[in-house]
Design a protein around this motif. Structure first.
Motif, PDB file in Angstrom:
ATOM      1  N   TRP A 111       0.837  -1.214   0.000  1.00  0.00           N
ATOM      2  CA  TRP A 111       0.000   0.000   0.000  1.00  0.00           C
ATOM      3  C   TRP A 111       0.870   1.261   0.000  1.00  0.00           C
ATOM      4  CZ3 TRP A 111      -4.766   1.154  -1.277  1.00  0.00           C
ATOM      5  CH2 TRP A 111      -5.222   2.451  -0.996  1.00  0.00           C
ATOM      6  N   ASP A 112       1.899   1.246   0.847  1.00  0.00           N
ATOM      7  CA  ASP A 112       2.797   2.410   0.922  1.00  0.00           C
ATOM      8  C   ASP A 112       3.485   2.668  -0.420  1.00  0.00           C
ATOM      9  OD1 ASP A 112       2.025   2.567   3.540  1.00  0.00           O
ATOM     10  OD2 ASP A 112       3.847   1.674   4.374  1.00  0.00           O
ATOM     11  N   LEU A 113       3.950   1.598  -1.063  1.00  0.00           N
ATOM     12  CA  LEU A 113       4.621   1.728  -2.367  1.00  0.00           C
ATOM     13  C   LEU A 113       3.652   2.220  -3.437  1.00  0.00           C
ATOM     14  CD1 LEU A 113       6.744  -1.571  -2.471  1.00  0.00           C
ATOM     15  CD2 LEU A 113       7.670   0.734  -2.685  1.00  0.00           C
ATOM     16  N   PHE A 114       2.434   1.670  -3.391  1.00  0.00           N
ATOM     17  CA  PHE A 114       1.384   2.037  -4.356  1.00  0.00           C
ATOM     18  C   PHE A 114       1.079   3.536  -4.281  1.00  0.00           C
ATOM     19  CE2 PHE A 114      -3.358   2.545  -4.736  1.00  0.00           C
ATOM     20  CZ  PHE A 114      -3.464   2.387  -6.115  1.00  0.00           C
ATOM     21  N   CYS A 115       0.929   4.039  -3.063  1.00  0.00           N
ATOM     22  CA  CYS A 115       0.627   5.467  -2.876  1.00  0.00           C
ATOM     23  C   CYS A 115       1.802   6.334  -3.314  1.00  0.00           C
ATOM     24  CB  CYS A 115       0.281   5.759  -1.425  1.00  0.00           C
ATOM     25  SG  CYS A 115      -1.304   5.032  -0.947  1.00  0.00           S
ATOM     26  N   LEU A 116       3.005   5.881  -2.990  1.00  0.00           N
ATOM     27  CA  LEU A 116       4.211   6.629  -3.323  1.00  0.00           C
ATOM     28  C   LEU A 116       4.416   6.714  -4.845  1.00  0.00           C
ATOM     29  CD1 LEU A 116       6.644   7.891  -1.715  1.00  0.00           C
ATOM     30  CD2 LEU A 116       7.842   5.742  -2.135  1.00  0.00           C
ATOM     31  N   ILE A 144      -0.588   9.033  -4.668  1.00  0.00           N
ATOM     32  CA  ILE A 144      -1.973   8.952  -4.186  1.00  0.00           C
ATOM     33  C   ILE A 144      -2.011   9.290  -2.695  1.00  0.00           C
ATOM     34  CG2 ILE A 144      -3.825   7.273  -3.652  1.00  0.00           C
ATOM     35  CD1 ILE A 144      -3.064   5.892  -6.324  1.00  0.00           C
ATOM     36  N   GLN A 145      -2.922  10.183  -2.338  1.00  0.00           N
ATOM     37  CA  GLN A 145      -3.125  10.504  -0.920  1.00  0.00           C
ATOM     38  C   GLN A 145      -4.323   9.678  -0.445  1.00  0.00           C
ATOM     39  OE1 GLN A 145      -1.205  12.935   0.870  1.00  0.00           O
ATOM     40  NE2 GLN A 145       0.046  12.676  -0.960  1.00  0.00           N
ATOM     41  N   ALA A 146      -4.070   8.540   0.131  1.00  0.00           N
ATOM     42  CA  ALA A 146      -5.178   7.701   0.618  1.00  0.00           C
ATOM     43  C   ALA A 146      -4.665   6.825   1.753  1.00  0.00           C
ATOM     44  CB  ALA A 146      -5.738   6.842  -0.504  1.00  0.00           C
ATOM     45  N   GLU A 147      -5.580   6.550   2.656  1.00  0.00           N
ATOM     46  CA  GLU A 147      -5.200   5.766   3.833  1.00  0.00           C
ATOM     47  C   GLU A 147      -5.857   4.390   3.703  1.00  0.00           C
ATOM     48  OE1 GLU A 147      -6.164   5.827   8.566  1.00  0.00           O
ATOM     49  OE2 GLU A 147      -6.655   7.631   7.404  1.00  0.00           O
ATOM     50  N   ALA A 148      -5.138   3.350   4.128  1.00  0.00           N
ATOM     51  CA  ALA A 148      -5.724   2.004   4.121  1.00  0.00           C
ATOM     52  C   ALA A 148      -5.856   1.518   5.547  1.00  0.00           C
ATOM     53  CB  ALA A 148      -4.856   1.056   3.323  1.00  0.00           C
ATOM     54  N   GLU A 149      -7.061   1.102   5.881  1.00  0.00           N
ATOM     55  CA  GLU A 149      -7.273   0.475   7.195  1.00  0.00           C
ATOM     56  C   GLU A 149      -7.340  -1.024   6.961  1.00  0.00           C
ATOM     57  OE1 GLU A 149     -10.420   0.501  10.939  1.00  0.00           O
ATOM     58  OE2 GLU A 149     -10.895   1.663   9.145  1.00  0.00           O
ATOM     59  N   MET A 150      -6.331  -1.713   7.472  1.00  0.00           N
ATOM     60  CA  MET A 150      -6.248  -3.159   7.241  1.00  0.00           C
ATOM     61  C   MET A 150      -6.549  -3.896   8.532  1.00  0.00           C
ATOM     62  SD  MET A 150      -2.849  -3.262   4.922  1.00  0.00           S
ATOM     63  CE  MET A 150      -2.577  -2.015   3.682  1.00  0.00           C
ATOM     64  N   ILE A 151      -7.571  -4.740   8.478  1.00  0.00           N
ATOM     65  CA  ILE A 151      -7.960  -5.464   9.693  1.00  0.00           C
ATOM     66  C   ILE A 151      -7.657  -6.952   9.510  1.00  0.00           C
ATOM     67  CG2 ILE A 151      -9.842  -5.912  11.342  1.00  0.00           C
ATOM     68  CD1 ILE A 151      -9.410  -2.905  11.004  1.00  0.00           C
ATOM     69  N   ARG A 174      -4.216  -4.393  -9.211  1.00  0.00           N
ATOM     70  CA  ARG A 174      -3.277  -4.535 -10.333  1.00  0.00           C
ATOM     71  C   ARG A 174      -1.837  -4.392  -9.829  1.00  0.00           C
ATOM     72  NH1 ARG A 174      -2.367  -1.124 -14.079  1.00  0.00           N
ATOM     73  NH2 ARG A 174      -1.577  -2.594 -15.624  1.00  0.00           N
ATOM     74  N   PHE A 175      -1.644  -3.408  -8.956  1.00  0.00           N
ATOM     75  CA  PHE A 175      -0.312  -3.149  -8.413  1.00  0.00           C
ATOM     76  C   PHE A 175       0.144  -4.325  -7.539  1.00  0.00           C
ATOM     77  CE2 PHE A 175       2.522  -1.518  -5.127  1.00  0.00           C
ATOM     78  CZ  PHE A 175       3.452  -0.811  -5.877  1.00  0.00           C
ATOM     79  N   ALA A 176      -0.788  -4.815  -6.715  1.00  0.00           N
ATOM     80  CA  ALA A 176      -0.453  -5.865  -5.736  1.00  0.00           C
ATOM     81  C   ALA A 176      -0.209  -7.230  -6.381  1.00  0.00           C
ATOM     82  CB  ALA A 176      -1.567  -5.975  -4.696  1.00  0.00           C
ATOM     83  N   THR A 177      -0.621  -7.391  -7.658  1.00  0.00           N
ATOM     84  CA  THR A 177      -0.409  -8.683  -8.325  1.00  0.00           C
ATOM     85  C   THR A 177       0.657  -8.592  -9.416  1.00  0.00           C
ATOM     86  OG1 THR A 177      -2.278  -8.164  -9.781  1.00  0.00           O
ATOM     87  CG2 THR A 177      -2.743  -9.571  -7.886  1.00  0.00           C
ATOM     88  N   SER A 178       1.415  -7.491  -9.440  1.00  0.00           N
ATOM     89  CA  SER A 178       2.489  -7.345 -10.434  1.00  0.00           C
ATOM     90  C   SER A 178       3.623  -8.318 -10.097  1.00  0.00           C
ATOM     91  CB  SER A 178       3.020  -5.914 -10.407  1.00  0.00           C
ATOM     92  OG  SER A 178       3.788  -5.718  -9.224  1.00  0.00           O
ATOM     93  N   PRO A 179       4.508  -8.624 -11.073  1.00  0.00           N
ATOM     94  CA  PRO A 179       5.625  -9.533 -10.782  1.00  0.00           C
ATOM     95  C   PRO A 179       6.461  -9.085  -9.573  1.00  0.00           C
ATOM     96  CG  PRO A 179       5.478  -9.159 -13.146  1.00  0.00           C
ATOM     97  CD  PRO A 179       4.473  -8.239 -12.500  1.00  0.00           C
TER      98      PRO A 179
END
Length: 408
Positions: free
Chosen positions: A22-27, A31-38, A316-321
């Motif tokens: 998530w941090d890499l994706f935003c960087l 993107i200015q967005a927060e992820a709440e992961m439970i 898409r980002f999270a499933t890249s090689p």
């Protein structure tokens, strides 16, 4: 600030990977967005996302859903059909980047409801340092009259487990995951059934477990699990994660578990068996084929999400090689062929390329909306078998009657 909520399968490597991604994706995308992961245990994850309609009503934007549940999730209209997103903006190398067995279960009536996240079929995981030890090999051959190798039959599995069972050294022959969570014992039962030539479905494609191979499977399983001269004494309280960790701590010679727990032994800090682990195909009864079970985890998007575009971009980002490789280095199992054959990964985890072999023999569970309920009944049956002396025939007959009540 935009906020996205993600229901995560509770497991340290998943949690750390997702936060990094998530941090890499935003960087990378500014993107200015927060992820709440439970992080949620299996039962809670299913309840929160499907039973309590969390994906449907927008409580969750993204959720880890395993392929056991995807048919149910689609039936409940809980997860988003990703086909149009994929057509417009496919993940890198889609679909060629994945083995076909990782693209089948989320495809229902020509619609695609998830992208592969974490995989690794069931296999035999063993301590190669023990199996290759000269003295152990000599002692074993003197005792049993054949060479010490990973077991090819279930009879050999029991003999090897008893041979390596040394409670005084905190080493046990094998460790099982016998905590009744509707998964591990169900999978173990299926593997026992399949490696004896049985099937969960009859010729009419209906679930039918009342068969002779199932009696043999249940008889064997209840005996081995209760064999105090072969099995880790805490197996009853272990789920697959706990059983995997105990193996990584060097407390067992063998285990039947997901491939991911073998690779975890090479990458997690707590592991006392780095470089000492290998995997093999499961034993089977003579004259029958080995089998594996393929249940994998998906990234899915909730149908009620208000952030569908953002969620899909993240998928898409999270499933890249690159992301797939990161998951593997964190202790999960990448799903892409590029990760399986990656030189760096195979240096760290020398058996990683064997994933392809496991997929060739990997079977799947029946795709029916009632499967989660059937799984609960099988779970209860196996638990009863372990904890009582009711005949296996009777338990199977009773369970089959209950299955038919649900299925009709």
């Amino acid at each position: 600030m935009k906020k996205i909520r993600i229901a995560v399968r509770k497991f340290d490597p998943f949690e750390s990977t997702l936060q990094k991604l998530w941090d890499l994706f935003c960087l990378e995308n500014n993107i200015q967005a927060e992820a709440e992961m439970i992080p949620l245990e299996l039962h809670d994850l299913y309840e929160q996302t499907i039973t309590n309609k969390g994906l449907k009503n927008g409580t969750w934007d993204i959720a880890h859903i395993n392929t056991d549940w995807i048919f149910d999730a689609v039936n409940e209209k809980a997860v988003l059909d990703l086909t149009s997103f994929i057509d417009q903006n496919p993940p890198q190398d889609y679909p060629e980047g994945w083995h076909e067995s990782l693209l089948k279960l989320q495809k229902i009536k020509n619609s695609i409801y998830g992208l592969p996240f974490h995989d690794g079929p069931e296999c035999l995981i063993f301590r190669k340092d023990l199996f290759e030890d000269f003295t152990e090999k000599q002692n074993f051959k003197n005792q049993f009259g054949y060479e010490l190798n990973p077991p090819k039959t279930w009879k050999q599995f029991v003999q090897i487990a008893e041979f390596f069972n040394r409670p005084e050294e905190n080493l046990y022959g094998c460790v099982f995951a016998n905590y009744p969570d509707g998964h591990n014992m169900v999978f173990d039962f299926c593997l026992q059934l399949w490696t004896r030539g049985g099937s969960l479905l009859d010729h009419q494609n209906k679930i039918n477990i009342n068969q002779s191979a199932a009696i043999e499977a249940l008889d064997f399983y209840r005996n081995i699990v209760n064999n105090k001269n072969a099995v880790h004494p805490k197996s009853r309280s272990f789920g697959s994660v706990e059983a995997g960790l105990v193996f990584a701590e060097g407390q067992a010679a063998m285990t039947i578990n997901w491939f991911g727990f073998a690779s975890m032994c090479e990458v997690i800090e707590e592991s006392k068996v780095k470089g000492k682990v290998d995997i093999a195909e499961l034993p089977s009864d003579p004259n029958h084929k080995t089998a594996s079970l393929n249940v994998y985890w998906l990234y899915t998007i909730g149908i009620g999400s208000k952030q569908k575009e953002l969620a899909y971009d993240f998928l898409r980002f999270a499933t890249s090689p690159k992301s797939d490789k990161l998951l593997t280095n964190e202790g999960g199992i990448g799903c892409r062929k590029s990760t399986w054959n990656d030189e760096d990964i195979n240096k760290i985890i020398p058996f990683y390329h064997k994933l392809e072999m496991l997929h060739e023999n990997a079977l799947t569970l029946p795709q029916t909306p009632v499967w989660p309920k059937v799984a609960e009944l099988i779970d209860q049956m196996v638990l009863k078998a372990i904890e009582s002396d009711i005949a296996s025939e009777k338990l199977l007959e009773e369970t089959q009657n209950n299955i038919e009540k649900i299925a009709n």
